[in-house]
Design a protein around this motif. Structure first.
Motif, PDB file in Angstrom:
ATOM      1  N   ARG A   1       0.282  -1.685  -0.011  1.00 46.29           N
ATOM      2  CA  ARG A   1      -0.250  -0.124  -0.255  1.00 46.29           C
ATOM      3  C   ARG A   1       0.107   1.148  -0.199  1.00 46.29           C
ATOM      4  O   ARG A   1       2.111   1.770   0.970  1.00 46.29           O
ATOM      5  CB  ARG A   1      -0.837   0.050   1.358  1.00 46.29           C
ATOM      6  N   GLU A   2       0.091   2.581  -0.416  1.00 42.07           N
ATOM      7  CA  GLU A   2       0.891   2.984  -1.094  1.00 42.07           C
ATOM      8  C   GLU A   2       0.669   4.322   0.774  1.00 42.07           C
ATOM      9  O   GLU A   2       0.110   4.181   1.177  1.00 42.07           O
ATOM     10  CB  GLU A   2       0.536   4.204  -1.151  1.00 42.07           C
ATOM     11  N   VAL A   3       1.959   4.767   1.266  1.00 37.00           N
ATOM     12  CA  VAL A   3       2.271   5.381   2.296  1.00 37.00           C
ATOM     13  C   VAL A   3       2.422   6.694   2.259  1.00 37.00           C
ATOM     14  O   VAL A   3       3.566   7.519   1.632  1.00 37.00           O
ATOM     15  CB  VAL A   3       2.690   4.262   3.585  1.00 37.00           C
ATOM     16  N   SER A   4       2.182   7.786   2.953  1.00 34.24           N
ATOM     17  CA  SER A   4       2.262   9.433   3.395  1.00 34.24           C
ATOM     18  C   SER A   4       3.621   9.093   3.871  1.00 34.24           C
ATOM     19  O   SER A   4       4.154   8.460   5.285  1.00 34.24           O
ATOM     20  CB  SER A   4       0.512   9.760   3.522  1.00 34.24           C
ATOM     21  N   PRO A   5       3.925  10.930   3.560  1.00 32.75           N
ATOM     22  CA  PRO A   5       5.178  11.133   4.723  1.00 32.75           C
ATOM     23  C   PRO A   5       4.675  10.923   5.554  1.00 32.75           C
ATOM     24  O   PRO A   5       5.502  11.136   7.340  1.00 32.75           O
ATOM     25  CB  PRO A   5       5.454  12.467   4.288  1.00 32.75           C
ATOM     26  N   GLU A   6       3.434  11.264   6.640  1.00 34.63           N
ATOM     27  CA  GLU A   6       2.786  11.289   7.957  1.00 34.63           C
ATOM     28  C   GLU A   6       2.749  10.258   8.648  1.00 34.63           C
ATOM     29  O   GLU A   6       3.026   9.934   9.575  1.00 34.63           O
ATOM     30  CB  GLU A   6       1.248  12.486   7.836  1.00 34.63           C
TER      31      GLU A   6
ATOM     32  N   GLU B   1      10.425   8.897   8.387  1.00 32.37           N
ATOM     33  CA  GLU B   1      11.333   8.499   8.287  1.00 32.37           C
ATOM     34  C   GLU B   1      12.017   7.810   6.951  1.00 32.37           C
ATOM     35  O   GLU B   1      13.011   8.296   6.701  1.00 32.37           O
ATOM     36  CB  GLU B   1      12.082   7.467   9.476  1.00 32.37           C
ATOM     37  N   LEU B   2      11.131   6.590   6.299  1.00 29.83           N
ATOM     38  CA  LEU B   2      11.245   6.411   5.518  1.00 29.83           C
ATOM     39  C   LEU B   2      11.169   7.182   4.082  1.00 29.83           C
ATOM     40  O   LEU B   2      11.770   7.358   3.588  1.00 29.83           O
ATOM     41  CB  LEU B   2      10.040   5.254   4.802  1.00 29.83           C
ATOM     42  N   HIS B   3      10.500   8.172   4.175  1.00 29.65           N
ATOM     43  CA  HIS B   3      10.096   9.061   2.810  1.00 29.65           C
ATOM     44  C   HIS B   3      11.281  10.403   3.038  1.00 29.65           C
ATOM     45  O   HIS B   3      11.800  10.787   1.990  1.00 29.65           O
ATOM     46  CB  HIS B   3       8.839  10.306   3.461  1.00 29.65           C
ATOM     47  N   GLY B   4      11.764  10.224   4.422  1.00 32.16           N
ATOM     48  CA  GLY B   4      13.109  11.212   4.328  1.00 32.16           C
ATOM     49  C   GLY B   4      14.004  10.578   3.946  1.00 32.16           C
ATOM     50  O   GLY B   4      15.152  11.742   3.688  1.00 32.16           O
ATOM     51  N   MET B   5      14.109   9.381   4.628  1.00 29.25           N
ATOM     52  CA  MET B   5      15.221   9.106   3.312  1.00 29.25           C
ATOM     53  C   MET B   5      15.510   9.269   2.380  1.00 29.25           C
ATOM     54  O   MET B   5      16.398   9.653   1.324  1.00 29.25           O
ATOM     55  CB  MET B   5      15.365   7.283   3.742  1.00 29.25           C
TER      56      MET B   5
ATOM     57  N   CYS C   1      16.845  11.028  -3.408  1.00 28.27           N
ATOM     58  CA  CYS C   1      17.027  11.909  -4.952  1.00 28.27           C
ATOM     59  C   CYS C   1      17.158  13.002  -4.929  1.00 28.27           C
ATOM     60  O   CYS C   1      17.650  13.251  -6.020  1.00 28.27           O
ATOM     61  CB  CYS C   1      14.883  12.069  -4.857  1.00 28.27           C
ATOM     62  N   ALA C   2      17.710  13.681  -4.187  1.00 26.49           N
ATOM     63  CA  ALA C   2      18.348  15.907  -4.120  1.00 26.49           C
ATOM     64  C   ALA C   2      19.824  14.253  -4.287  1.00 26.49           C
ATOM     65  O   ALA C   2      20.210  15.232  -5.237  1.00 26.49           O
ATOM     66  CB  ALA C   2      17.884  16.028  -2.952  1.00 26.49           C
ATOM     67  N   LEU C   3      20.349  13.911  -3.721  1.00 32.12           N
ATOM     68  CA  LEU C   3      21.515  13.590  -4.150  1.00 32.12           C
ATOM     69  C   LEU C   3      21.845  13.133  -5.753  1.00 32.12           C
ATOM     70  O   LEU C   3      22.427  13.441  -6.390  1.00 32.12           O
ATOM     71  CB  LEU C   3      21.909  11.998  -3.205  1.00 32.12           C
ATOM     72  N   ALA C   4      20.628  12.457  -6.214  1.00 33.58           N
ATOM     73  CA  ALA C   4      20.346  11.843  -7.157  1.00 33.58           C
ATOM     74  C   ALA C   4      20.172  12.258  -7.757  1.00 33.58           C
ATOM     75  O   ALA C   4      20.123  12.202  -9.437  1.00 33.58           O
ATOM     76  CB  ALA C   4      19.529  10.717  -7.456  1.00 33.58           C
ATOM     77  N   ASP C   5      19.297  13.916  -7.699  1.00 36.51           N
ATOM     78  CA  ASP C   5      18.582  14.712  -9.371  1.00 36.51           C
ATOM     79  C   ASP C   5      17.955  13.834  -9.821  1.00 36.51           C
ATOM     80  O   ASP C   5      17.470  13.914 -11.264  1.00 36.51           O
ATOM     81  CB  ASP C   5      19.788  15.469  -9.880  1.00 36.51           C
TER      82      ASP C   5
ATOM     83  N   ASP D   1      19.609  -1.734   9.563  1.00 37.00           N
ATOM     84  CA  ASP D   1      19.497  -0.334  10.521  1.00 37.00           C
ATOM     85  C   ASP D   1      19.538   0.775   9.385  1.00 37.00           C
ATOM     86  O   ASP D   1      19.382   0.445   8.213  1.00 37.00           O
ATOM     87  CB  ASP D   1      21.122   0.068  11.577  1.00 37.00           C
ATOM     88  N   ALA D   2      19.826   1.694   9.830  1.00 37.98           N
ATOM     89  CA  ALA D   2      19.562   2.863   8.476  1.00 37.98           C
ATOM     90  C   ALA D   2      20.619   3.247   7.779  1.00 37.98           C
ATOM     91  O   ALA D   2      20.124   3.735   6.658  1.00 37.98           O
ATOM     92  CB  ALA D   2      19.285   4.375  10.020  1.00 37.98           C
ATOM     93  N   GLU D   3      21.504   3.084   8.156  1.00 46.11           N
ATOM     94  CA  GLU D   3      22.399   2.960   6.932  1.00 46.11           C
ATOM     95  C   GLU D   3      21.978   1.879   6.028  1.00 46.11           C
ATOM     96  O   GLU D   3      22.777   2.181   4.793  1.00 46.11           O
ATOM     97  CB  GLU D   3      23.674   2.802   7.493  1.00 46.11           C
ATOM     98  N   GLU D   4      21.789   0.551   6.402  1.00 51.12           N
ATOM     99  CA  GLU D   4      21.451  -0.342   5.484  1.00 51.12           C
ATOM    100  C   GLU D   4      20.134  -0.297   4.519  1.00 51.12           C
ATOM    101  O   GLU D   4      19.961  -0.731   3.531  1.00 51.12           O
ATOM    102  CB  GLU D   4      21.291  -1.586   6.658  1.00 51.12           C
ATOM    103  N   LEU D   5      19.002  -0.125   5.157  1.00 55.37           N
ATOM    104  CA  LEU D   5      18.019   0.435   4.640  1.00 55.37           C
ATOM    105  C   LEU D   5      18.298   1.281   3.923  1.00 55.37           C
ATOM    106  O   LEU D   5      17.607   1.212   2.686  1.00 55.37           O
ATOM    107  CB  LEU D   5      16.858   0.774   5.925  1.00 55.37           C
TER     108      LEU D   5
END
Length: 304
Positions: free
Chosen positions: A73-78, A82-86, A91-95, A134-138
């Motif tokens: 299912r699609e999930v919102s930032p709310e 954390e997932l959306h933040g990553m 996406c900013a890094l990859a442009d 963990d966060a880095e692996e994800l």
């Protein structure tokens, strides 16, 4: 351009291009055979049109089909900040444009990306992977999946599948008497249906193997691109070891049946007992780890 900040691998690109060319040649050769061997070109045109139509539908609806297969299912930032933040940061890094974000309620640790274009893509993770990495692996796994989106891998694999689809259709047509007589009505020649059936079977088998070769190249390229984007290849290596180890040890059979149609899209095969060698959709874990180790060594050098 969506792919501008993902590092390119000319060797892998050349091999993928060659594989795509050979698959295209198979498709053209199969259609040409039908035109040359059957009384009318109508059968060849029909097969080509239906194969292209099926491939187009698979590409157009790839996100919906994969999400349904993985019970996602699609999930919102709310719902998943954390997932959306990553994904926002990557996406900013990859442009590149941000895809939709999904969560699959499966205990199996896995992730996949699909969609007909970067603007219509979705990146999905299972609840199992959220609990185990963990966060880095994800983040490393998400970078791998975003590479698939940026390089339009769903489109590449869909186009590449056309030869196999056409061959499968021809086999069905000949089974139900859909092919006519060969030109010249040479009674000593093999019946046209048998000739078309044998050639279609050969094309289907070759296409099956070559698609899996292309899929393995695609995974290696995504590993490489994702590792350079995050500059943390060791994190991706650690994630792959965790995910692969769990998948091989304790993946529920029922969940595997559900995930079958989306297995090739996942970061590791959805099936613990999946095909290996030439039939595998993913490279061996050891090959992926060795590539990531080389990248880690390169980045660790003083001038890396």
């Amino acid at each position: 351009m969506a792919t501008s900040r993902f590092i390119k691998d000319s060797g892998l690109t050349a091999r993928m291009t060659l594989t795509m060319f050979l698959l295209g040649a198979l498709f053209v050769g199969l259609v040409s055979l039908v035109i040359a061997y059957v009384n009318s070109a109508g059968g060849a045109v029909a097969v080509a049109a239906i194969a292209i139509g099926i491939a187009f539908w698979q590409w157009w609806s790839s996100d919906k089909v994969a999400m349904r297969a993985m019970r996602a299912r699609e999930v919102s930032p709310e719902e998943a900040p954390e997932l959306h933040g990553m994904i926002d940061r990557l996406c900013a890094l990859a442009d590149m444009p941000k895809p939709r974000v999904g969560v699959s309620d499966l205990p199996v640790a896995n992730a996949f990306a699909t969609g007909r274009s970067p603007d219509r893509a979705v990146v999905c993770v299972t609840t199992g992977i959220l609990q185990r990495l963990d966060a880095e692996e994800l983040e490393a796994v998400l970078a791998h999946e975003l590479s698939h989106v940026a390089h339009r891998d769903v489109l590449v694999m869909t186009i590449a599948s056309s030869a196999g689809i056409a061959a499968g259709l021809l086999m069905r047509f000949t089974q139900f008497g859909g092919m006519g007589r060969s030109r010249g009505n040479n009674n000593s020649a093999l019946p046209v249906a048998l000739v078309v059936l044998l050639v279609s079977l050969a094309v289907y088998a070759v296409s099956f193997v070559m698609l899996r070769v292309l899929s393995r190249y695609r995974e290696l390229c995504a590993d490489r691109s994702g590792a350079y984007l995050t500059m943390k290849p060791a994190a991706l290596a650690s994630a792959l070891q965790k995910i692969s180890g769990e998948s091989a040890a304790a993946t529920p059979t029922k969940d595997l049946r559900t995930a079958n149609s989306a297995s090739a899209l996942c970061i590791v095969p959805a099936f613990a007992g999946g095909l290996s060698g030439l039939m595998a959709t993913h490279p061996p874990l050891q090959q992926r780890l060795e590539q990531l180790a080389r990248i880690q060594a390169e980045l660790s050098r003083p001038n890396g």
